[in-house]
Scaffold this motif. Structure first.
Motif, PDB file in Angstrom:
ATOM      1  N   ALA A  47       6.900  -0.303   8.790  1.00 19.87           N
ATOM      2  CA  ALA A  47       6.915   1.177   8.127  1.00 19.87           C
ATOM      3  C   ALA A  47       5.963   1.298   7.072  1.00 19.87           C
ATOM      4  O   ALA A  47       5.461   2.312   7.048  1.00 19.87           O
ATOM      5  CB  ALA A  47       8.320   1.397   7.724  1.00 19.87           C
ATOM      6  N   ARG A  48       5.873   0.221   6.118  1.00 25.15           N
ATOM      7  CA  ARG A  48       5.211   0.282   5.026  1.00 25.15           C
ATOM      8  C   ARG A  48       3.546   0.486   5.501  1.00 25.15           C
ATOM      9  O   ARG A  48       2.764   1.219   4.613  1.00 25.15           O
ATOM     10  CB  ARG A  48       5.076  -0.982   4.139  1.00 25.15           C
ATOM     11  CG  ARG A  48       6.445  -0.768   3.337  1.00 25.15           C
ATOM     12  CD  ARG A  48       6.542  -2.052   2.089  1.00 25.15           C
ATOM     13  NE  ARG A  48       7.648  -2.166   1.308  1.00 25.15           N
ATOM     14  CZ  ARG A  48       8.492  -3.092   1.615  1.00 25.15           C
ATOM     15  NH1 ARG A  48       8.053  -4.223   2.471  1.00 25.15           N
ATOM     16  NH2 ARG A  48       9.554  -3.444   1.150  1.00 25.15           N
ATOM     17  N   THR A  49       3.297  -0.264   6.591  1.00 25.66           N
ATOM     18  CA  THR A  49       2.020  -0.134   7.027  1.00 25.66           C
ATOM     19  C   THR A  49       1.615   1.375   7.544  1.00 25.66           C
ATOM     20  O   THR A  49       0.569   1.777   7.435  1.00 25.66           O
ATOM     21  CB  THR A  49       1.816  -1.187   8.084  1.00 25.66           C
ATOM     22  OG1 THR A  49       1.972  -2.541   7.306  1.00 25.66           O
ATOM     23  CG2 THR A  49       0.145  -1.093   8.542  1.00 25.66           C
ATOM     24  N   ILE A  50       2.490   1.756   8.690  1.00 14.06           N
ATOM     25  CA  ILE A  50       2.538   2.911   9.098  1.00 14.06           C
ATOM     26  C   ILE A  50       2.562   4.445   8.365  1.00 14.06           C
ATOM     27  O   ILE A  50       1.627   4.943   8.444  1.00 14.06           O
ATOM     28  CB  ILE A  50       3.361   3.041  10.096  1.00 14.06           C
ATOM     29  CG1 ILE A  50       3.355   1.954  11.312  1.00 14.06           C
ATOM     30  CG2 ILE A  50       3.394   4.303  10.965  1.00 14.06           C
ATOM     31  CD1 ILE A  50       4.347   1.765  12.282  1.00 14.06           C
ATOM     32  N   PHE A  51       3.443   4.038   7.472  1.00 16.17           N
ATOM     33  CA  PHE A  51       3.673   5.187   6.504  1.00 16.17           C
ATOM     34  C   PHE A  51       2.979   4.794   5.178  1.00 16.17           C
ATOM     35  O   PHE A  51       3.833   4.667   4.019  1.00 16.17           O
ATOM     36  CB  PHE A  51       5.117   5.932   6.596  1.00 16.17           C
ATOM     37  CG  PHE A  51       5.646   5.881   7.977  1.00 16.17           C
ATOM     38  CD1 PHE A  51       5.275   6.926   8.620  1.00 16.17           C
ATOM     39  CD2 PHE A  51       6.889   5.108   8.138  1.00 16.17           C
ATOM     40  CE1 PHE A  51       5.741   7.211   9.929  1.00 16.17           C
ATOM     41  CE2 PHE A  51       7.221   5.311   9.476  1.00 16.17           C
ATOM     42  CZ  PHE A  51       6.829   6.295  10.433  1.00 16.17           C
ATOM     43  N   ALA A  52       1.864   4.760   5.024  1.00 14.46           N
ATOM     44  CA  ALA A  52       1.260   4.175   3.914  1.00 14.46           C
ATOM     45  C   ALA A  52       1.436   4.901   2.482  1.00 14.46           C
ATOM     46  O   ALA A  52       1.690   4.351   1.578  1.00 14.46           O
ATOM     47  CB  ALA A  52      -0.230   3.759   3.996  1.00 14.46           C
ATOM     48  N   ASP A  53       1.394   6.300   2.535  1.00 14.88           N
ATOM     49  CA  ASP A  53       1.520   7.225   1.644  1.00 14.88           C
ATOM     50  C   ASP A  53       3.151   7.595   1.346  1.00 14.88           C
ATOM     51  O   ASP A  53       3.462   8.759   0.689  1.00 14.88           O
ATOM     52  CB  ASP A  53       0.607   8.019   1.572  1.00 14.88           C
ATOM     53  CG  ASP A  53      -0.592   7.802   1.512  1.00 14.88           C
ATOM     54  OD1 ASP A  53      -1.099   6.821   0.858  1.00 14.88           O
ATOM     55  OD2 ASP A  53      -1.599   8.525   2.342  1.00 14.88           O
ATOM     56  N   SER A  54       3.971   6.875   1.828  1.00 13.91           N
ATOM     57  CA  SER A  54       5.444   7.187   2.080  1.00 13.91           C
ATOM     58  C   SER A  54       6.423   6.159   1.378  1.00 13.91           C
ATOM     59  O   SER A  54       5.928   5.181   1.565  1.00 13.91           O
ATOM     60  CB  SER A  54       5.930   7.617   3.419  1.00 13.91           C
ATOM     61  OG  SER A  54       7.430   7.799   3.654  1.00 13.91           O
ATOM     62  N   ARG A  55       7.518   6.773   0.794  1.00 11.76           N
ATOM     63  CA  ARG A  55       8.570   5.491   0.123  1.00 11.76           C
ATOM     64  C   ARG A  55       9.679   5.753   1.156  1.00 11.76           C
ATOM     65  O   ARG A  55       9.982   6.337   2.089  1.00 11.76           O
ATOM     66  CB  ARG A  55       8.740   6.036  -0.900  1.00 11.76           C
ATOM     67  CG  ARG A  55       9.649   7.353  -1.095  1.00 11.76           C
ATOM     68  CD  ARG A  55      10.336   7.766  -2.543  1.00 11.76           C
ATOM     69  NE  ARG A  55      11.152   8.710  -2.564  1.00 11.76           N
ATOM     70  CZ  ARG A  55      12.200   8.914  -2.310  1.00 11.76           C
ATOM     71  NH1 ARG A  55      12.934   7.519  -2.326  1.00 11.76           N
ATOM     72  NH2 ARG A  55      12.986   9.826  -2.565  1.00 11.76           N
ATOM     73  N   LEU A  56      10.175   4.411   1.132  1.00 17.94           N
ATOM     74  CA  LEU A  56      11.514   4.100   2.196  1.00 17.94           C
ATOM     75  C   LEU A  56      12.829   4.626   1.469  1.00 17.94           C
ATOM     76  O   LEU A  56      12.947   4.446   0.500  1.00 17.94           O
ATOM     77  CB  LEU A  56      11.715   2.892   2.397  1.00 17.94           C
ATOM     78  CG  LEU A  56      12.977   2.387   3.142  1.00 17.94           C
ATOM     79  CD1 LEU A  56      12.898   2.764   4.594  1.00 17.94           C
ATOM     80  CD2 LEU A  56      12.949   0.884   3.187  1.00 17.94           C
TER      81      LEU A  56
END
Length: 322
Positions: A98-107
């Protein structure tokens, strides 16, 4: 030429009474202009703040789907009793992806949906619940070890988080057609839903209707799943030709296992099992059987009376401690 006596009457005149009205109108316009300027300034500050605030994503995992699909792909079986799933490692792999796919997003967090009898956490589920950024949500497990209520939990969480703008993206790991309504509910509030699946050993393990509704799809193949699934070794018994053990012997082994688990797993985890007595959650009951067969070097499969004696011994020791 001098102006006639009526010339002055044709020029516009401003009465004294008109002057305050013009002044009051100007004041109102100036006040309105001031409020508009302050509103525009506030909007600009809000937009700037929004631009600085990262988007947020969450991962929703149907554990039943993961066990069935990954078990079949790697171990060749959907039976949870036949393999071990490294849930902690798999969850971390999902987070990394998810960190790779949503690079500008936080979990926000990972939601792990599973079934349990009477919604009482098993030791394995308790261990997952203690992981950082993970929330375990439990549906019921019926007599056939089928999950009930999990899909509705997923829909509730997806819809609520999307409605409150808590997430902008949702990664959904599952395949049941009943999840279509959850996807539609989240999308209705502006969230994007991304369907993650596990490679099917054969055919397809995700409903077509679900594939049609989501915003994107991703499949995790065998090499991704293999490190997190380990098939349990098949136990061989050397004394199958001998008479089965006595009920007292099996009952003693049940108490012995309870004492060992008390030291290894802790009083709190065993105490959580008490409301379900005389029944044990499916995975715990299976662990008890496997450990008893190892100690006895005998199979208890097909010996219902001996398995009851095993549980009796287990419960007798547990209840004596609480």
């Amino acid at each position: 030429m001098a102006a006639g006596p009526g010339a002055a009457d044709n020029e516009p005149r401003m009465n004294d009474a008109d002057t305050p009205q013009v002044t009051e109108t100007d004041a109102r316009l100036r006040a309105l202009d001031g409020r508009l300027e302050r509103t525009n300034e506030l909007l600009q500050r809000m937009l700037a703040e929004v631009a600085r605030t990262p988007s947020t994503h969450a991962i929703f995992v149907d554990a039943g789907y993961v066990h069935a699909a990954a078990g079949l792909l790697v171990a060749g079986t959907e039976d949870r009793r036949s393999f071990d799933l490294d849930a902690e490692g798999l969850i971390e792999a999902f987070i990394d992806k998810a960190r790779t796919i949503f690079a500008d997003s936080r979990l926000l967090r990972v939601y792990w949906y599973d079934g349990a009898r009477r919604r009482i956490h098993t030791p394995e589920q308790q261990a997952i619940a203690e992981l950082p950024d993970v929330k375990v949500r439990l549906g019921n497990l019926n007599a056939n070890n089928q999950q009930k209520g999990v899909d509705s939990l997923i829909r509730t969480d997806l819809e609520s988080l999307a409605r409150h703008r808590a997430i902008s993206d949702a990664a959904l790991v599952g395949g049941d057609e009943d999840l279509v309504s959850a996807v539609e509910a989240a999308q209705g509030y502006g969230a994007r839903v991304h369907l993650w699946g596990i490679e099917a050993a054969e055919g397809r393990n995700q409903a077509e209707a679900l594939l049609w509704e989501v915003d994107s799809q991703r499949t995790f193949e065998l090499d991704f799943c293999r490190p997190y699934v380990t098939r349990r070794p098949v136990t061989t018994y050397e004394n199958e030709g001998e008479p089965p053990p006595s009920r007292e012997e099996v009952r003693f082994v049940g108490a012995q296992i309870a004492a060992t688990w008390l030291g290894e797993r802790g009083r709190d985890r065993l105490a959580e099992l008490l409301p379900g007595a005389p029944y044990l959650p499916g995975p715990v009951d299976q662990d008890l059987l496997v450990e008893a067969e190892r100690l006895l070097s005998r199979s208890l499969r097909g010996h219902a009376a001996l398995r009851r004696a095993l549980r009796d011994g287990f419960w007798q020791h547990v209840k004596a401690q609480f």
